[in-house]
Motif scaffolding. Structure first.
Motif, short mmCIF file in Angstrom:
data_model
loop_
_atom_site.label_atom_id
_atom_site.label_comp_id
_atom_site.label_asym_id
_atom_site.label_seq_id
_atom_site.Cartn_x
_atom_site.Cartn_y
_atom_site.Cartn_z
N SER A 44 22.28 42.30 42.87
CA SER A 44 23.26 41.50 42.12
C SER A 44 22.59 40.37 41.35
O SER A 44 21.97 39.48 41.94
CB SER A 44 24.30 40.90 43.09
N LEU A 45 22.75 40.41 40.02
CA LEU A 45 22.25 39.31 39.20
C LEU A 45 23.04 38.04 39.46
O LEU A 45 22.50 36.94 39.44
CB LEU A 45 22.33 39.68 37.71
N ALA A 46 24.35 38.20 39.70
CA ALA A 46 25.18 37.02 39.95
C ALA A 46 24.67 36.26 41.17
O ALA A 46 24.59 35.02 41.17
CB ALA A 46 26.64 37.41 40.13
N LEU A 47 24.33 37.01 42.25
CA LEU A 47 23.81 36.34 43.44
C LEU A 47 22.45 35.71 43.17
O LEU A 47 22.17 34.58 43.59
CB LEU A 47 23.70 37.33 44.60
N ILE A 48 21.59 36.44 42.47
CA ILE A 48 20.26 35.89 42.18
C ILE A 48 20.38 34.68 41.26
O ILE A 48 19.65 33.69 41.41
CB ILE A 48 19.36 36.97 41.55
N SER A 49 21.31 34.74 40.30
CA SER A 49 21.52 33.59 39.41
C SER A 49 22.04 32.40 40.19
O SER A 49 21.67 31.25 39.94
CB SER A 49 22.48 33.96 38.27
N ARG A 111 22.23 41.53 28.85
CA ARG A 111 21.44 42.75 29.04
C ARG A 111 22.09 43.65 30.09
O ARG A 111 22.13 44.88 29.94
CB ARG A 111 20.02 42.37 29.47
N ARG A 112 22.64 43.06 31.12
CA ARG A 112 23.27 43.85 32.18
C ARG A 112 24.65 44.37 31.76
O ARG A 112 25.13 45.36 32.32
CB ARG A 112 23.39 43.03 33.46
N LEU A 113 25.29 43.71 30.81
CA LEU A 113 26.54 44.23 30.30
C LEU A 113 26.30 45.50 29.49
O LEU A 113 27.12 46.43 29.49
CB LEU A 113 27.24 43.18 29.43
N VAL A 114 25.17 45.53 28.80
CA VAL A 114 24.82 46.70 28.00
C VAL A 114 24.37 47.85 28.90
O VAL A 114 24.77 49.01 28.72
CB VAL A 114 23.72 46.35 26.98
N HIS A 115 23.54 47.55 29.89
CA HIS A 115 23.03 48.56 30.83
C HIS A 115 23.30 48.09 32.26
O HIS A 115 22.41 47.56 32.93
CB HIS A 115 21.53 48.78 30.62
N ASP A 185 29.83 41.80 37.39
CA ASP A 185 28.73 40.93 37.81
C ASP A 185 28.20 40.13 36.62
O ASP A 185 27.99 38.91 36.71
CB ASP A 185 27.62 41.78 38.43
N GLY A 186 27.99 40.81 35.50
CA GLY A 186 27.51 40.13 34.29
C GLY A 186 28.53 39.18 33.71
O GLY A 186 28.20 38.10 33.22
N ILE A 187 29.81 39.59 33.76
CA ILE A 187 30.88 38.73 33.24
C ILE A 187 30.97 37.44 34.06
O ILE A 187 31.12 36.34 33.51
CB ILE A 187 32.23 39.48 33.26
N ALA A 188 30.86 37.56 35.38
CA ALA A 188 30.88 36.36 36.24
C ALA A 188 29.73 35.43 35.89
O ALA A 188 29.88 34.20 35.87
CB ALA A 188 30.81 36.78 37.70
#
Length: 319
Positions: A44-49, A111-115, A185-188
């Motif tokens: 999760s990028l959201a968690l890492i962010s 980038r994660r919204l695209v892929h 996740d990317g939207i958040a």
């Protein structure tokens, strides 16, 4: 100018600020270590962010604690104001960090919204909910400190934005569980980015106002100039400068022309009292000169008309 000031309350407040900030720092660092692991496992990028933001939270609090310690040093030598503006440097650094981190996270989120990669929704949701609890506790601790200090406010904004980030991440985790929509996740992350950018911009702007010697936002120089000029002994007020030594510590200097038949020292004391009691400015430096019809103004018996020929800023005269 008015007499000395009692610094006992200020020292006690600084000690309390350090205790609350240190408590919040311990809570954040303890949770951050677990969140990094959870973010890697869940993908999760959201968690890492959130974890990256918590790292800046910890750094901002550590910087705030260091700034409070430096600001407590007495003035001396070339540091005629002491180290009080270190607090403003700390706030500016916090603001810039928020803006830089927001830019990086925005890029990664897009980038994660695209892929969109695979994201483990349940782990994201559980970790985010724990993060909400942790950040509520940290936010409460820092809210107990003196938030009129731009330095403390900078640390508070970091923690508050992290709380919002965890709420957004929890919602994203729930959406992923219920719908499988991984782009949540990317939207958040983008929602968090917007909040971070707003807080960072406000901190940088507030710090820059102090560094540019601008008058505090809650103080109107024209209103103060008029109030001083309305004193029955004052003929004119010019070279009026109002700035902040650090957040919450306004200072003023002015050149005041008084009627030649009025008491010089009494007028200065009354003006200093006016500034302190009605406008909250206790650090005032007032140069008073007697009015002279033929020379313009004079101090004692020596003509000082040259001082009055080129005033800085607007001139306020008695009505």
């Amino acid at each position: 100018m008015s007499g000395g000031h009692d610094h006992t309350h200020g020292q006690a407040s600084a000690d309390a600020d350090r205790r609350w900030l240190a408590g919040a720092l311990i809570v954040i660092v303890a949770f951050m270590a677990g969140e990094v692991t959870a973010g890697i496992v869940a993908g999760s990028l959201a968690l890492i962010s959130d974890a990256a933001h918590m790292l800046t939270d910890a750094a901002s609090i550590a910087l705030a604690l260091w700034a409070i310690r430096l600001a407590a040093r007495p003035a001396g030598g070339r540091m005629t104001y002491g180290w009080k503006r270190v607090e403003v440097l700390s706030a500016q650094a916090n603001g810039v960090t928020l803006l830089v981190l927001a830019g990086w996270l925005a890029y990664e989120a897009i980038r994660r919204l695209v892929h969109p990669p695979a994201v483990t929704g349940p782990l994201v949701l559980i970790t985010a909910l724990v993060g909400v609890v942790i950040n509520v506790a940290a936010t409460w601790m820092i809210s107990r400190a003196n938030r009129s200090s731009l330095n403390v406010q900078g640390a508070f904004q970091h923690i508050l934005n992290d709380l919002f980030a965890f709420i957004a991440t929890a919602v994203a985790g729930l959406v992923i569980i219920l719908t499988g929509f991984a782009r949540a996740d990317g939207i958040a992350t983008l929602i968090v980015v917007a909040l971070m950018a707003k807080a960072g911009f406000e901190l940088v702007r507030a710090a820059n106002r102090i560094f540019l010697e601008a008058a505090p936002q809650d103080i109107d120089p024209d209103a103060i100039g008029r109030a001083m000029a309305d004193h029955d002994a004052v003929v004119e007020v010019h070279d009026l400068h109002i700035w902040e030594i650090t957040s919450g510590s306004p200072a003023l200097s002015a050149h005041v022309i008084v009627a030649s038949d009025r008491n010089y020292h009494a007028t200065r004391a009354e003006l200093a009292q006016l500034l302190a009691e009605e406008h909250g400015i206790v650090h005032s430096t007032l140069q008073l000169d007697y009015f002279n019809d033929s020379a313009g103004c004079e101090q004692g018996t020596a003509s000082a008309s040259a001082v009055c020929e080129d005033p800085h800023g607007p001139t306020h005269r008695s009505s």
